[in-house]
Design a protein around this motif. Structure first.
Motif, PDB file in Angstrom:
ATOM      1  N   ALA A 133      19.520  -2.801  36.010  1.00  7.23           N
ATOM      2  CA  ALA A 133      18.261  -3.365  35.511  1.00  7.23           C
ATOM      3  C   ALA A 133      18.114  -3.267  34.000  1.00  7.23           C
ATOM      4  CB  ALA A 133      17.082  -2.668  36.187  1.00  7.23           C
TER       5      ALA A 133
ATOM      6  N   LEU B 228      12.199  -3.480  37.050  1.00  6.41           N
ATOM      7  CA  LEU B 228      12.660  -3.429  38.441  1.00  6.41           C
ATOM      8  C   LEU B 228      11.528  -3.027  39.380  1.00  6.41           C
ATOM      9  CD1 LEU B 228      13.010  -0.261  39.584  1.00  6.41           C
ATOM     10  CD2 LEU B 228      14.865  -0.254  37.927  1.00  6.41           C
TER      11      LEU B 228
ATOM     12  N   CYS C  10      15.858  -6.399  41.020  1.00  9.50           N
ATOM     13  CA  CYS C  10      15.953  -6.437  39.564  1.00  9.50           C
ATOM     14  C   CYS C  10      16.776  -7.661  39.158  1.00  9.50           C
ATOM     15  CB  CYS C  10      16.603  -5.162  39.010  1.00  9.50           C
ATOM     16  SG  CYS C  10      18.335  -4.947  39.475  1.00  9.50           S
TER      17      CYS C  10
END
Length: 498
Positions: free
Chosen positions: A224, A231, A306
């Motif tokens: 992420a 995320l 993500c």
């Protein structure tokens, strides 16, 4: 879209109120002698004798204002031996004769049939009539609003009908989210979609970056880091059995867009990487259907969500990260990110002491090469779980194929700098990806991995999400739920799908 199951003969179907009527005609029907009241049967029989209705499943003949039939438009379609696969083919073909000016109300006349064929008809018409419209400038509501399915013995088929309608509802939610462009399906949007499913039967919890960091999910955080979109780690719980009963845990890969990160993908077809969250979408679809099915078991859904982007903070090839399990991972290829977010979710799943874990992911191009778009890849450490999923896939017309999981394949994942590397080279790429995930499953826990990279969406002129493997998963869960008694349903024969 509303569905209704009715006990109808062909003569009764001819008198029923609907804008259009599809008559499923089995090969055996050629030899029937329609009664004087059966105008519909006589019309099709004459077409058969004149050679105007072909012999192969899916061939159809359309009529307008057929004498003795109330529906303005009639389509007779061959369905071969009446098996589920032939029925689904026939329904899709018949809709092709109607879709240029789609009706609002439709009657599908099946007559004597079985559970599998009935479910295939419901799923088939939903698939054929589905259209994504959310991001069009002038979204149009679905033309087909109501479908009545006429059968000879409605009470005997009630359970199959309810399963099919619930599956349509779940599959279309999965399609909706997988089809949305990445700027309309961010991790926060997936979390909101999950929260919209909360109700008496479903609890939803959403964790953000701080909570994920506190849990030690270093692999998820590493993926992420390159994105400005924060995320989300989504937890859904369905309770259909006593709290003491161990749940089935479903884990869905939620990469809402995958550029490949620093290991950047080629530009061609990169737009299709919006589908890389199809595993997450399928888990959302299952949880949309569970309150309708009410199986007598507990289910947990986990969605690590993500983006995988090549930003200034992105993880670099060669970086080593620590997963929630404590194992360190050398990231040789940042485009092998799905297994990184899944491994932390698999570790998190252990806290539920599950009876089984099934993860679902668009994980590897290697699986597409191996199995194409027909069957999803199935990997499992437990023969009974693998067999249950294989049988569920066949029954739901959402098939998978068991792939090897020999320990020798793990040799490719050895690293000089960490406990494990995240890739093992091109040979057997889908197998080594599964072996990576297996490291993060608790000892003795039945686990299966479904690689849906080839089956989750279609490309080309038919580009769009398929909603697979929602039917497979719901069939599997429904069969498990039969081990206990389902919650009261109220005896309704009507269902609805969004």
């Amino acid at each position: 879209m509303d569905f209704e199951l009715r006990p109808l003969s062909r003569a009764e179907a001819a008198a029923a109120d609907a804008e259009a009527l599809i008559v499923l005609w089995r090969d055996a029907d050629d030899h029937d002698t329609p009664s004087a009241e059966d105008a519909l049967g006589r019309w099709v029989q004459h077409a058969v004798r004149d050679g105007d209705l072909g012999r192969d499943a899916g061939q159809w003949l359309a009529g307008h204002r057929v004498a003795g039939v109330r529906a303005r438009r009639v389509v007779a379609v061959r369905c071969g031996d009446g098996s589920a696969r032939k029925v689904r083919q026939a329904v899709a073909s018949a809709w092709g004769a109607l879709k240029a000016a789609p009706p609002r109300t439709l009657l599908i006349q099946m007559g004597a049939t079985d559970e599998a064929a009935l479910a295939a008809a419901v799923l088939g018409i939903a698939e054929a009539s589905y259209r994504y419209t959310t991001t069009l400038s002038k979204p149009q509501p679905r033309a087909l609003q109501r479908v009545v399915v006429g059968v000879a013995d409605a009470p005997a088929l009630h359970g199959a009908f309810e399963w099919a309608v619930a599956t349509v509802h779940g599959q279309e939610l999965a399609k909706e989210w997988a089809n949305r462009p990445a700027n309309h399906a961010r991790p926060v949007d997936l979390a909101r979609a999950a929260q919209a499913l909360a109700g008496p039967d479903v609890e939803v919890e959403v964790l953000g970056p701080k909570e994920v960091e506190k849990l030690g999910m270093g692999a998820l955080l590493a993926v992420a880091r390159g994105s400005h979109e924060p995320l989300r780690f989504i937890v859904l719980r369905y309770q259909g059995a006593a709290k003491r009963e161990a749940p089935v845990v479903l884990v869905g890969k939620g990469i809402t867009f995958d550029t490949g990160g620093i290991s950047l993908k080629p530009a061609a077809d990169m737009d299709e990487m919006k589908f890389d969250m199809s595993g997450a979408a399928s888990v959302l679809g299952v949880f949309a259907a569970l309150p309708r099915l009410r199986p007598a078991l507990n289910v947990v859904g986990l969605i690590p969500a993500c983006e995988n982007m090549p930003g200034g903070g992105a993880t670099k090839p060669g970086d080593v990260v620590r997963s929630m399990s404590g194992q360190t991972i050398e990231i040789l290829n940042t485009d092998a990110e799905g297994r990184l977010i899944l491994c932390d979710a698999l570790t998190y799943a252990q806290r539920f002491k599950p009876r089984a874990i099934v993860d679902v992911a668009t994980l590897t191009g290697a699986c597409v090469i191996a199995l194409g778009a027909v069957r999803s890849g199935l990997y499992a450490n437990d023969d009974a779980l693998a067999q249950a999923l294989l049988q569920a896939g066949e029954a739901a017309l959402d098939p998978c194929w068991r792939m090897p999981l020999d320990d020798d394949y793990a040799e490719a994942l050895k690293s000089n700098f960490a406990d494990v590397a995240n890739v093992g080279g091109r040979p057997a790429g889908s197998v080594t990806a599964a072996k990576f995930l297996q490291r993060f499953v608790g000892d003795g826990t039945p686990w299966a991995h479904l690689d849906i990279a080839g089956t989750a969406w279609k490309g080309g002129k038919d580009k769009g999400a398929t909603g697979r493997p929602v039917p497979l998963l719901l069939r599997y869960l429904a069969e498990l739920g039969r081990q206990g008694s389902a919650k009261p349903r109220g005896g309704r024969r009507k269902g609805a799908a969004a």
